[in-house]
Motif scaffolding. Structure first.
Motif, mmCIF file in Angstrom:
data_model
loop_
_atom_site.group_PDB
_atom_site.id
_atom_site.type_symbol
_atom_site.label_atom_id
_atom_site.label_comp_id
_atom_site.label_asym_id
_atom_site.label_seq_id
_atom_site.Cartn_x
_atom_site.Cartn_y
_atom_site.Cartn_z
ATOM 1 N N VAL A 61 0.852 -1.206 0.000
ATOM 2 C CA VAL A 61 0.000 0.000 0.000
ATOM 3 C C VAL A 61 0.879 1.243 0.000
ATOM 4 C CG1 VAL A 61 -1.609 1.360 1.391
ATOM 5 C CG2 VAL A 61 -2.034 -1.082 1.028
ATOM 6 N N SER A 62 1.891 1.266 0.865
ATOM 7 C CA SER A 62 2.790 2.417 0.919
ATOM 8 C C SER A 62 3.514 2.600 -0.418
ATOM 9 C CB SER A 62 3.808 2.234 2.046
ATOM 10 O OG SER A 62 4.654 3.351 2.137
ATOM 11 N N HIS A 63 3.951 1.492 -0.991
ATOM 12 C CA HIS A 63 4.646 1.545 -2.274
ATOM 13 C C HIS A 63 3.740 2.116 -3.370
ATOM 14 C CE1 HIS A 63 7.645 0.435 -5.232
ATOM 15 N NE2 HIS A 63 6.693 -0.145 -5.947
ATOM 16 N N GLU A 64 2.487 1.694 -3.404
ATOM 17 C CA GLU A 64 1.528 2.201 -4.391
ATOM 18 C C GLU A 64 1.250 3.689 -4.197
ATOM 19 O OE1 GLU A 64 0.074 0.852 -7.192
ATOM 20 O OE2 GLU A 64 1.605 -0.671 -6.831
ATOM 21 N N LEU A 65 1.429 4.171 -2.972
ATOM 22 C CA LEU A 65 1.256 5.597 -2.684
ATOM 23 C C LEU A 65 2.571 6.354 -2.863
ATOM 24 C CD1 LEU A 65 -1.003 5.349 0.505
ATOM 25 C CD2 LEU A 65 -1.703 6.032 -1.806
ATOM 26 N N GLY A 66 3.508 5.757 -3.573
ATOM 27 C CA GLY A 66 4.787 6.411 -3.826
ATOM 28 C C GLY A 66 5.707 6.448 -2.622
ATOM 29 N N GLY A 67 5.484 5.548 -1.660
ATOM 30 C CA GLY A 67 6.306 5.528 -0.454
ATOM 31 C C GLY A 67 5.891 6.564 0.569
ATOM 32 N N TYR A 68 4.786 7.237 0.305
ATOM 33 C CA TYR A 68 4.351 8.355 1.154
ATOM 34 C C TYR A 68 4.243 7.986 2.632
ATOM 35 C CZ TYR A 68 1.073 11.588 3.360
ATOM 36 O OH TYR A 68 0.467 12.439 4.231
ATOM 37 N N THR A 69 3.713 6.796 2.946
ATOM 38 C CA THR A 69 3.482 6.464 4.355
ATOM 39 C C THR A 69 4.732 5.983 5.069
ATOM 40 O OG1 THR A 69 2.784 4.195 3.912
ATOM 41 C CG2 THR A 69 1.072 5.904 3.890
ATOM 42 N N GLY A 70 5.797 5.693 4.324
ATOM 43 C CA GLY A 70 7.078 5.371 4.944
ATOM 44 C C GLY A 70 7.234 3.958 5.480
ATOM 45 N N VAL A 71 6.348 3.035 5.129
ATOM 46 C CA VAL A 71 6.485 1.656 5.599
ATOM 47 C C VAL A 71 7.745 1.058 4.964
ATOM 48 C CG1 VAL A 71 5.442 -0.645 5.628
ATOM 49 C CG2 VAL A 71 3.997 1.389 5.892
ATOM 50 N N PRO A 72 8.643 0.484 5.774
ATOM 51 C CA PRO A 72 9.878 -0.081 5.225
ATOM 52 C C PRO A 72 9.612 -1.255 4.278
ATOM 53 C CG PRO A 72 9.990 0.105 7.619
ATOM 54 C CD PRO A 72 8.575 0.384 7.221
ATOM 55 N N ASN A 73 10.537 -1.484 3.351
ATOM 56 C CA ASN A 73 10.433 -2.597 2.418
ATOM 57 C C ASN A 73 10.230 -3.894 3.190
ATOM 58 O OD1 ASN A 73 10.723 -4.543 0.410
ATOM 59 N ND2 ASN A 73 12.426 -3.493 -0.562
ATOM 60 N N THR A 74 9.201 -4.660 2.815
ATOM 61 C CA THR A 74 8.846 -5.894 3.506
ATOM 62 C C THR A 74 8.540 -6.970 2.477
ATOM 63 O OG1 THR A 74 7.843 -4.556 5.260
ATOM 64 C CG2 THR A 74 7.310 -6.890 5.242
ATOM 65 N N GLN A 75 9.167 -8.128 2.652
ATOM 66 C CA GLN A 75 8.972 -9.261 1.751
ATOM 67 C C GLN A 75 8.567 -10.490 2.551
ATOM 68 O OE1 GLN A 75 9.353 -8.779 -1.615
ATOM 69 N NE2 GLN A 75 9.829 -6.655 -1.123
ATOM 70 N N LEU A 76 7.877 -11.428 1.894
ATOM 71 C CA LEU A 76 7.591 -12.728 2.493
ATOM 72 C C LEU A 76 8.713 -13.673 2.092
ATOM 73 C CD1 LEU A 76 3.780 -12.990 1.763
ATOM 74 C CD2 LEU A 76 4.877 -12.447 3.930
ATOM 75 N N VAL A 77 9.299 -14.368 3.077
ATOM 76 C CA VAL A 77 10.440 -15.230 2.797
ATOM 77 C C VAL A 77 10.329 -16.543 3.569
ATOM 78 C CG1 VAL A 77 11.999 -13.275 2.380
ATOM 79 C CG2 VAL A 77 11.849 -14.267 4.666
ATOM 80 N N THR A 78 11.065 -17.527 3.093
ATOM 81 C CA THR A 78 11.284 -18.768 3.829
ATOM 82 C C THR A 78 12.787 -18.946 3.947
ATOM 83 O OG1 THR A 78 9.245 -19.764 3.032
ATOM 84 C CG2 THR A 78 10.925 -21.259 3.862
ATOM 85 N N LEU A 79 13.265 -19.033 5.178
ATOM 86 C CA LEU A 79 14.691 -19.218 5.429
ATOM 87 C C LEU A 79 14.914 -20.638 5.938
ATOM 88 C CD1 LEU A 79 15.433 -15.873 7.302
ATOM 89 C CD2 LEU A 79 15.768 -16.383 4.887
ATOM 90 N N LYS A 80 15.990 -21.247 5.477
ATOM 91 C CA LYS A 80 16.303 -22.618 5.884
ATOM 92 C C LYS A 80 17.588 -22.632 6.694
ATOM 93 C CE LYS A 80 13.947 -24.447 1.949
ATOM 94 N NZ LYS A 80 13.573 -25.661 1.331
ATOM 95 N N HIS A 81 17.537 -23.358 7.813
ATOM 96 C CA HIS A 81 18.709 -23.518 8.663
ATOM 97 C C HIS A 81 18.474 -24.735 9.537
ATOM 98 C CE1 HIS A 81 21.847 -22.642 11.621
ATOM 99 N NE2 HIS A 81 22.384 -21.910 10.664
ATOM 100 N N PRO A 82 19.498 -25.537 9.781
ATOM 101 C CA PRO A 82 19.295 -26.763 10.559
ATOM 102 C C PRO A 82 18.850 -26.531 12.003
ATOM 103 C CG PRO A 82 21.629 -26.456 10.015
ATOM 104 C CD PRO A 82 20.860 -25.414 9.269
ATOM 105 N N THR A 83 19.068 -25.340 12.535
ATOM 106 C CA THR A 83 18.656 -25.097 13.924
ATOM 107 C C THR A 83 17.179 -24.741 14.051
ATOM 108 O OG1 THR A 83 19.286 -22.763 13.815
ATOM 109 C CG2 THR A 83 20.970 -24.344 14.581
ATOM 110 N N PHE A 84 16.506 -24.441 12.926
ATOM 111 C CA PHE A 84 15.081 -24.121 12.965
ATOM 112 C C PHE A 84 14.281 -25.404 13.130
ATOM 113 C CE2 PHE A 84 15.883 -20.365 9.856
ATOM 114 C CZ PHE A 84 16.350 -19.580 10.906
ATOM 115 N N ALA A 85 13.206 -25.336 13.888
ATOM 116 C CA ALA A 85 12.292 -26.476 14.003
ATOM 117 C C ALA A 85 11.748 -26.770 12.612
ATOM 118 C CB ALA A 85 11.154 -26.150 14.959
ATOM 119 N N GLY A 86 11.885 -28.016 12.157
ATOM 120 C CA GLY A 86 11.449 -28.360 10.810
ATOM 121 C C GLY A 86 12.411 -27.912 9.723
#
Length: 155
Positions: free
Chosen positions: A59-84
């Motif tokens: 939403v912020s991006h569509e408003l030209g960054g006006y609201t200032g919400v930081p860049n946010t992405q959905l991710v999946t990180l893999k590491h042996p110490t994580f459950a699963g």
């Protein structure tokens, strides 16, 4: 550098690095560690906060960054110490700030800065805006004016 922001962030924040290098620091909020207060459990699904964080950025991006919400992405990180072996959640750019608004009143805050927070909260129906999830910093343009940055759009 990656900073984990689990539900217990307030209790374990001393384990996270103290840095102001916003170009290399991101915050991960894992879906499986999300907390939904009991009074909101019929309206919000646990794990949905990551999607709401991403939506706030879009939403912020569509408003030209006006609201200032930081860049946010959905991710999946893999590491042996994580459950699963993996964690899925929202990954948000770290925002260096002077402070959050918990120790400050409205004096000296430009009206348009307050309005941009209100606009994004109305558009997203944010039910959890409080002084702890509004960061305040001084603009880098030499004017010395204060800038507000909204974070934590999970509820």
């Amino acid at each position: 550098m990656l900073v984990f922001l689990p539900y217990s962030v307030l209790y374990f924040r001393h384990r996270n690095p103290d840095t102001t290098d916003a170009d290399t620091v991101f915050c991960l909020q894992p879906m499986d560690e999300e907390y939904v207060p009991g009074e909101l459990s019929t309206a919000l699904v646990k794990g949905g906060g990551s999607y709401r964080e991403r939506a706030a950025f879009l939403v912020s991006h569509e408003l030209g960054g006006y609201t200032g919400v930081p860049n946010t992405q959905l991710v999946t990180l893999k590491h042996p110490t994580f459950a699963g072996g993996e964690k899925t959640g929202s990954l948000q750019r770290f925002v260096p700030a002077s402070t959050d608004m918990s120790d400050h009143g409205p004096a000296g805050i430009p009206v348009d800065e307050v309005h941009k927070i209100g606009i994004v909260d109305l558009l997203l129906f944010n039910v959890d805006r409080h002084e702890g999830n509004v960061l305040m910093r001084t603009r880098n343009n030499g004017s010395g004016t204060r800038e507000l940055v909204p974070i934590d759009h999970g509820l």
